[in-house]
Every structure is written in C-alpha cells, then in structure tokens.
Design a protein around this motif. Sequence first.
Motif, PDB file in Angstrom:
ATOM      1  N   GLY A  30      14.268   1.980   5.002  1.00  0.00           N
ATOM      2  CA  GLY A  30      13.067   1.744   5.783  1.00  0.00           C
ATOM      3  C   GLY A  30      12.575   3.045   6.375  1.00  0.00           C
ATOM      4  N   TYR A  31      11.538   2.934   7.210  1.00  0.00           N
ATOM      5  CA  TYR A  31      10.944   4.132   7.775  1.00  0.00           C
ATOM      6  C   TYR A  31      10.724   3.930   9.272  1.00  0.00           C
ATOM      7  N   ARG A  32      11.075   4.935  10.029  1.00  0.00           N
ATOM      8  CA  ARG A  32      10.848   4.873  11.475  1.00  0.00           C
ATOM      9  C   ARG A  32      10.527   6.270  11.976  1.00  0.00           C
ATOM     10  N   HIS A  33       9.439   6.392  12.661  1.00  0.00           N
ATOM     11  CA  HIS A  33       9.074   7.679  13.244  1.00  0.00           C
ATOM     12  C   HIS A  33       9.248   7.596  14.766  1.00  0.00           C
ATOM     13  N   PRO A  34       9.930   8.572  15.382  1.00  0.00           N
ATOM     14  CA  PRO A  34      10.504   9.745  14.749  1.00  0.00           C
ATOM     15  C   PRO A  34      11.983   9.599  14.384  1.00  0.00           C
ATOM     16  N   ARG A  35      12.737   8.710  15.093  1.00  0.00           N
ATOM     17  CA  ARG A  35      14.167   8.616  14.785  1.00  0.00           C
ATOM     18  C   ARG A  35      14.589   7.159  14.768  1.00  0.00           C
ATOM     19  N   TYR A  36      15.480   6.837  13.818  1.00  0.00           N
ATOM     20  CA  TYR A  36      15.931   5.460  13.672  1.00  0.00           C
ATOM     21  C   TYR A  36      16.640   4.954  14.925  1.00  0.00           C
ATOM     22  N   THR A  37      17.445   5.810  15.552  1.00  0.00           N
ATOM     23  CA  THR A  37      18.208   5.369  16.726  1.00  0.00           C
ATOM     24  C   THR A  37      17.291   4.984  17.881  1.00  0.00           C
ATOM     25  N   ASP A  38      16.087   5.563  17.905  1.00  0.00           N
ATOM     26  CA  ASP A  38      15.137   5.242  18.971  1.00  0.00           C
ATOM     27  C   ASP A  38      14.356   3.966  18.687  1.00  0.00           C
ATOM     28  N   ALA A  39      14.505   3.442  17.486  1.00  0.00           N
ATOM     29  CA  ALA A  39      13.706   2.284  17.089  1.00  0.00           C
ATOM     30  C   ALA A  39      14.214   0.987  17.701  1.00  0.00           C
ATOM     31  N   TRP A  40      15.462   0.966  18.141  1.00  0.00           N
ATOM     32  CA  TRP A  40      16.022  -0.237  18.757  1.00  0.00           C
ATOM     33  C   TRP A  40      15.989  -0.101  20.272  1.00  0.00           C
ATOM     34  N   GLU A  41      15.352  -1.064  20.902  1.00  0.00           N
ATOM     35  CA  GLU A  41      15.200  -1.036  22.353  1.00  0.00           C
ATOM     36  C   GLU A  41      15.960  -2.193  22.987  1.00  0.00           C
ATOM     37  N   ASP A  42      16.587  -1.906  24.112  1.00  0.00           N
ATOM     38  CA  ASP A  42      17.311  -2.941  24.849  1.00  0.00           C
ATOM     39  C   ASP A  42      16.303  -3.975  25.370  1.00  0.00           C
ATOM     40  N   SER A  43      16.524  -5.242  25.030  1.00  0.00           N
ATOM     41  CA  SER A  43      15.622  -6.297  25.502  1.00  0.00           C
ATOM     42  C   SER A  43      15.836  -6.617  26.972  1.00  0.00           C
ATOM     43  N   LEU A  44      16.895  -6.048  27.564  1.00  0.00           N
ATOM     44  CA  LEU A  44      17.316  -6.367  28.929  1.00  0.00           C
ATOM     45  C   LEU A  44      17.814  -7.806  29.036  1.00  0.00           C
ATOM     46  N   ASP A  45      18.143  -8.392  27.894  1.00  0.00           N
ATOM     47  CA  ASP A  45      18.631  -9.768  27.865  1.00  0.00           C
ATOM     48  C   ASP A  45      19.852  -9.831  26.953  1.00  0.00           C
TER      49      ASP A  45
ATOM     50  N   ILE B 196      11.432  -1.682  17.484  1.00  0.00           N
ATOM     51  CA  ILE B 196      10.130  -1.149  17.867  1.00  0.00           C
ATOM     52  C   ILE B 196       9.521  -0.498  16.632  1.00  0.00           C
ATOM     53  N   PRO B 197       8.495  -1.102  16.033  1.00  0.00           N
ATOM     54  CA  PRO B 197       7.920  -0.555  14.795  1.00  0.00           C
ATOM     55  C   PRO B 197       7.305   0.817  15.015  1.00  0.00           C
ATOM     56  N   ASP B 198       7.117   1.533  13.925  1.00  0.00           N
ATOM     57  CA  ASP B 198       6.372   2.778  13.946  1.00  0.00           C
ATOM     58  C   ASP B 198       5.048   2.508  14.652  1.00  0.00           C
TER      59      ASP B 198
ATOM     60  N   ILE C  69       0.826  -1.214   0.000  1.00  0.00           N
ATOM     61  CA  ILE C  69       0.000   0.000   0.000  1.00  0.00           C
ATOM     62  C   ILE C  69       0.858   1.260   0.000  1.00  0.00           C
ATOM     63  N   VAL C  70       1.883   1.293   0.857  1.00  0.00           N
ATOM     64  CA  VAL C  70       2.688   2.521   0.977  1.00  0.00           C
ATOM     65  C   VAL C  70       3.844   2.555  -0.013  1.00  0.00           C
ATOM     66  N   GLY C  71       4.276   1.390  -0.506  1.00  0.00           N
ATOM     67  CA  GLY C  71       5.341   1.345  -1.503  1.00  0.00           C
ATOM     68  C   GLY C  71       6.737   1.222  -0.941  1.00  0.00           C
ATOM     69  N   PHE C  72       6.871   0.967   0.349  1.00  0.00           N
ATOM     70  CA  PHE C  72       8.191   0.760   0.945  1.00  0.00           C
ATOM     71  C   PHE C  72       8.032  -0.004   2.246  1.00  0.00           C
ATOM     72  N   SER C  73       9.172  -0.424   2.809  1.00  0.00           N
ATOM     73  CA  SER C  73       9.153  -1.164   4.070  1.00  0.00           C
ATOM     74  C   SER C  73       9.431  -0.228   5.239  1.00  0.00           C
ATOM     75  N   PHE C  74       8.787  -0.499   6.363  1.00  0.00           N
ATOM     76  CA  PHE C  74       9.050   0.263   7.577  1.00  0.00           C
ATOM     77  C   PHE C  74      10.188  -0.358   8.383  1.00  0.00           C
TER      78      PHE C  74
ATOM     79  N   GLU D  38      -2.673   6.414   5.323  1.00  0.00           N
ATOM     80  CA  GLU D  38      -2.793   7.461   4.312  1.00  0.00           C
ATOM     81  C   GLU D  38      -1.638   8.469   4.321  1.00  0.00           C
ATOM     82  N   PRO D  39      -1.154   8.924   5.500  1.00  0.00           N
ATOM     83  CA  PRO D  39      -0.046   9.895   5.476  1.00  0.00           C
ATOM     84  C   PRO D  39       1.240   9.342   4.872  1.00  0.00           C
ATOM     85  N   TYR D  40       1.390   8.013   4.833  1.00  0.00           N
ATOM     86  CA  TYR D  40       2.607   7.415   4.301  1.00  0.00           C
ATOM     87  C   TYR D  40       2.495   7.070   2.822  1.00  0.00           C
ATOM     88  N   THR D  41       1.282   7.041   2.306  1.00  0.00           N
ATOM     89  CA  THR D  41       1.051   6.605   0.935  1.00  0.00           C
ATOM     90  C   THR D  41       1.425   7.700  -0.050  1.00  0.00           C
TER      91      THR D  41
END
Length: 295
Positions: free
Chosen positions: A139-154, A233-235, A41-46, A282-285
């Motif tokens: 890919g796409y990540r809102h708002p910042r790519y660096t915030d998209a990875w979360e420590d699993s604590l493991d 952590i997905p959008d 639908i959006v034409g790219f991967s998140f 819709e905002p991503y399409t």
Amino acid sequence: MSCYASLAQARAEIRVEADDTSGDGYMRRALEHVSARIDQIVGFSFEPQLETRTYDALGPHIEDLRNLMHLDGPLLALTSLTVDGEVIPDGEVMRLPLRPEYGPSPYGSLGYTQASGRSFARAVTGDWRGAIQVDGLWGYRHPRYTDAWEDSLDALADDLTASDRSLSVDDADGETLDGETGRFSPGQLLRLDDELLRVLAVDSETDTVRVRRGVNGTEAAAHTSGTAIDVWIPDPVVNRAAIRWAALLYARRGAFEEIQIDGVVRVMFPKDAPPETTNALEPYTGLFDEPLLAV
C-alpha cells in the motif's frame, strides 16, 4: 475493498443535518465506488493489504548491476522474502524507499546486503518462474507508514471472539486525538493487534461498532478486553480527493445529461471523475509503469 474517507467526513462535506440519515446508504456506496476507482486510476491501493506477491527470477525487474529487484507496487512493511524456497534472513535484505524525499517507506525495491554474498541474478536451482515470493503489507502512505495508525483513544470493552461482528467500546462518541467528537464512523479501517476491520455502523447509545472482520488479507482472531483500537489515517491528498468525488456523486444523484445526435436524444452519464480529483491523483499515477528508484 479500500475506503479512503469515512461517512462522517463525507457528511461534513455536504453539510447534511445531524438527524438526516436518509442519504447515508447512498453516500457509503459512493465512497466505496470512488475508492475503487482511485485504485484503478493509480494502479495500486493506498490502504495496507496483506498479501504474498510472486516474481520471476529473470526479467526487467531484476537489475543485475546493483543487485536489486524492483517491485510492482508500494510495499509498506516486509514480512519475509523467500527465494527458491529459502527464507532470506532479515538482516541480509535491504529495503529501498520508493520516494526517499517522503520517508523510508513505502519501499519500491529490495536488495541484498553486500555482506550476504547473495545475488538476484544468480541461477536458480529450480524453475525460475515464480521463484521469488515477497510477503508483507502492500500500500501507500505519505509520509510514513508508522504515522498512518492513530490511537482511537478507545479499547475493547469486552472480549471479542473470531466470529463476533460487533465491538463493544468505551465511548463510541468520545473525542478523537484531534478533539473532534465521534471516534468511529462507517468506512474507517481499524486495527486490533494484527487484524484489520472495516467499520460498517456505529451505535453511540450502546457504544457498539459493527464491523467487517479480517479485511485486506488479514484473518479474524480473538482479542481480549482492553485491546487498543487503532484507526488508519489515509493519505491526506487521497482522503480529500475521495471526499470531494463522493460529494459530487451525491449532489448529482439521479441526474443525467441529454444530448442530441442527428436529432435523436440520448441520455448519458456526466463525466466520471472531477478535474479536482484527477489533478490530485496525478503525482501517484504511473509510479510503477517503469522501475522507480532513488539511491
């Protein structure tokens, strides 16, 4: 293949009993399906996808006046820019955000610094077709790519070879950063160093996580005991859209609609995506139907 929600999130949405796993296989396939449809639908991967994209040195994506090259997808992290076989020094490359109001990345265009003296519009020494290669995480990540990875604590409890298909962890059923129980769930995207892995199954009794290795363009590699495990952590908007869409498919599994045309009964599938999902997307399409750049 992307997966924008975990099985645990989908199970919570449909409020299934903890000991009822009869529908887990169906739900996993539903999550994979709706994630693939979202990409269509959006034409790219998140999700981050490691790949090299090739561009011609001539065309509407090259903007001569501002010495820019517009990309055909969101770029989360640039590994290298190669033009005419020459790797351009990183300090000579500008990364311009696709949507500056959301943060510095993903990038929608690349440019040269004024001090570099380079120009995308210059004549190439060889064939202009495919003369530019952009290597990186797309890919796409809102708002910042660096915030998209979360420590699993493991972390890895044992060394992992490149051919192993299961991770030994400290506490598969432990708390997350949000205080929820269950650190891992099928569908999650994990990161070990530079390798990305997809969670397929979790055994909390033996603290093992079965995974698909080297996904999204990365390669399976060896990792030592104690290596931190990060979780993608997905959008949040896309995550919610995937959960709701998959839950709808689960609720109407095996159900079809019957209509009569000239007295003939025909069986049809219900409408594909629910309005809630299409409205959220819709905002991503169409972001890359035309070059988009704010400076």
